[in-house]
Each structure stands twice: as C-alpha cells, then as structure tokens.
Design a protein around this motif. Structure first.
Motif, PDB file in Angstrom:
ATOM      1  N   LYS A   7      18.969  46.272  23.015  1.00  0.00           N
ATOM      2  CA  LYS A   7      20.355  46.079  23.466  1.00  0.00           C
ATOM      3  C   LYS A   7      21.020  47.430  23.762  1.00  0.00           C
ATOM      4  O   LYS A   7      21.724  47.577  24.759  1.00  0.00           O
ATOM      5  N   ILE A   8      20.775  48.419  22.909  1.00  0.00           N
ATOM      6  CA  ILE A   8      21.353  49.744  23.122  1.00  0.00           C
ATOM      7  C   ILE A   8      20.760  50.382  24.371  1.00  0.00           C
ATOM      8  O   ILE A   8      21.491  50.911  25.217  1.00  0.00           O
ATOM      9  N   GLN A   9      19.442  50.319  24.517  1.00  0.00           N
ATOM     10  CA  GLN A   9      18.796  50.900  25.690  1.00  0.00           C
ATOM     11  C   GLN A   9      19.250  50.215  26.973  1.00  0.00           C
ATOM     12  O   GLN A   9      19.514  50.885  27.975  1.00  0.00           O
ATOM     13  N   ILE A  51      28.900  53.729  17.743  1.00  0.00           N
ATOM     14  CA  ILE A  51      28.005  53.305  18.822  1.00  0.00           C
ATOM     15  C   ILE A  51      28.606  52.119  19.556  1.00  0.00           C
ATOM     16  O   ILE A  51      28.644  52.080  20.788  1.00  0.00           O
ATOM     17  N   SER A  52      29.090  51.143  18.802  1.00  0.00           N
ATOM     18  CA  SER A  52      29.656  49.944  19.424  1.00  0.00           C
ATOM     19  C   SER A  52      30.872  50.289  20.281  1.00  0.00           C
ATOM     20  O   SER A  52      31.048  49.725  21.360  1.00  0.00           O
ATOM     21  N   GLU A  53      31.694  51.226  19.817  1.00  0.00           N
ATOM     22  CA  GLU A  53      32.860  51.640  20.607  1.00  0.00           C
ATOM     23  C   GLU A  53      32.430  52.358  21.880  1.00  0.00           C
ATOM     24  O   GLU A  53      32.978  52.110  22.958  1.00  0.00           O
ATOM     25  N   ALA A  54      31.446  53.246  21.777  1.00  0.00           N
ATOM     26  CA  ALA A  54      30.982  54.002  22.940  1.00  0.00           C
ATOM     27  C   ALA A  54      30.365  53.075  23.988  1.00  0.00           C
ATOM     28  O   ALA A  54      30.549  53.278  25.194  1.00  0.00           O
ATOM     29  N   LEU A  55      29.637  52.064  23.520  1.00  0.00           N
ATOM     30  CA  LEU A  55      28.945  51.153  24.429  1.00  0.00           C
ATOM     31  C   LEU A  55      29.754  49.903  24.752  1.00  0.00           C
ATOM     32  O   LEU A  55      29.310  49.063  25.535  1.00  0.00           O
ATOM     33  N   ASN A  56      30.926  49.779  24.128  1.00  0.00           N
ATOM     34  CA  ASN A  56      31.795  48.615  24.325  1.00  0.00           C
ATOM     35  C   ASN A  56      31.054  47.312  24.005  1.00  0.00           C
ATOM     36  O   ASN A  56      31.046  46.363  24.788  1.00  0.00           O
ATOM     37  N   LEU A  57      30.412  47.319  22.837  1.00  0.00           N
ATOM     38  CA  LEU A  57      29.684  46.165  22.323  1.00  0.00           C
ATOM     39  C   LEU A  57      30.141  45.882  20.897  1.00  0.00           C
ATOM     40  O   LEU A  57      30.596  46.789  20.209  1.00  0.00           O
ATOM     41  N   SER A  58      29.941  44.686  20.446  1.00  0.00           N
ATOM     42  CA  SER A  58      30.219  44.355  19.051  1.00  0.00           C
ATOM     43  C   SER A  58      29.189  45.029  18.161  1.00  0.00           C
ATOM     44  O   SER A  58      27.996  45.014  18.469  1.00  0.00           O
ATOM     45  N   TRP A  59      29.628  45.613  17.048  1.00  0.00           N
ATOM     46  CA  TRP A  59      28.657  46.270  16.159  1.00  0.00           C
ATOM     47  C   TRP A  59      27.691  45.245  15.584  1.00  0.00           C
ATOM     48  O   TRP A  59      26.544  45.543  15.325  1.00  0.00           O
ATOM     49  N   LEU A  62      24.627  44.828  17.523  1.00  0.00           N
ATOM     50  CA  LEU A  62      23.708  45.966  17.502  1.00  0.00           C
ATOM     51  C   LEU A  62      22.667  45.855  16.404  1.00  0.00           C
ATOM     52  O   LEU A  62      21.755  46.678  16.341  1.00  0.00           O
ATOM     53  N   VAL A  63      22.812  44.867  15.548  1.00  0.00           N
ATOM     54  CA  VAL A  63      21.854  44.712  14.451  1.00  0.00           C
ATOM     55  C   VAL A  63      21.226  43.322  14.506  1.00  0.00           C
ATOM     56  O   VAL A  63      21.824  42.359  14.981  1.00  0.00           O
ATOM     57  N   LYS A  64      19.995  43.259  14.035  1.00  0.00           N
ATOM     58  CA  LYS A  64      19.281  41.987  13.941  1.00  0.00           C
ATOM     59  C   LYS A  64      18.931  41.772  12.481  1.00  0.00           C
ATOM     60  O   LYS A  64      18.569  42.698  11.779  1.00  0.00           O
TER      61      LYS A  64
END
Length: 69
Positions: A7-9, A51-59, A62-64
């Motif tokens: 997801k990050i990549q 990371i979530s703020e920089a990528l505009n994603l929910s933190w 970012l985790v499984k």
C-alpha cells in the motif's frame, strides 16, 4: 501487526514520490524507510501517523493484522 508495504509503495508511485521524500516528511533517515519497506522493522505509532499524513492514508490502512484464525 505487519506493515502494509504494498500500500505504501503503491501510494508513493501514485504520488510520483520516492522513499527519500517519505523519509524527509516523516523525519527519519533514508535507511530507516528502506528497512520499513523491506519488512525488516515496523515503524513506531508516531511514525505510522506521520506516514499516513504524508501519504494521505488512514494509519489503520497501513498495517495488516497477521493473526489468522
């Protein structure tokens, strides 16, 4: 818990950004981000939020959860 590396990549690619940019945004070194993206280390909760703020994603996205029942 495990970092959702794909997801990050994918998000970095979508934003046309590199891991170096993410390191600057989060306030960590390039090797730290690369170790996260290789799955060697898990970022701290504070860094997950950055990371979530920089990528505009929910933190949470970012985790499984690696506990399978």
């Amino acid at each position: 818990m495990k970092l959702n590396i794909k997801k990050i990549q994918d998000r970095l690619a979508q934003m046309e950004r590199r891991p170096t940019w993410l390191a600057q945004k989060v306030g960590v070194s390039d090797p730290t981000v690369h170790s996260w993206l290789k799955g060697e280390f898990m970022p701290s909760y504070d860094n997950l939020k950055r990371i979530s703020e920089a990528l505009n994603l929910s933190w949470r996205g970012l985790v499984k959860n690696n506990n399978k029942k």
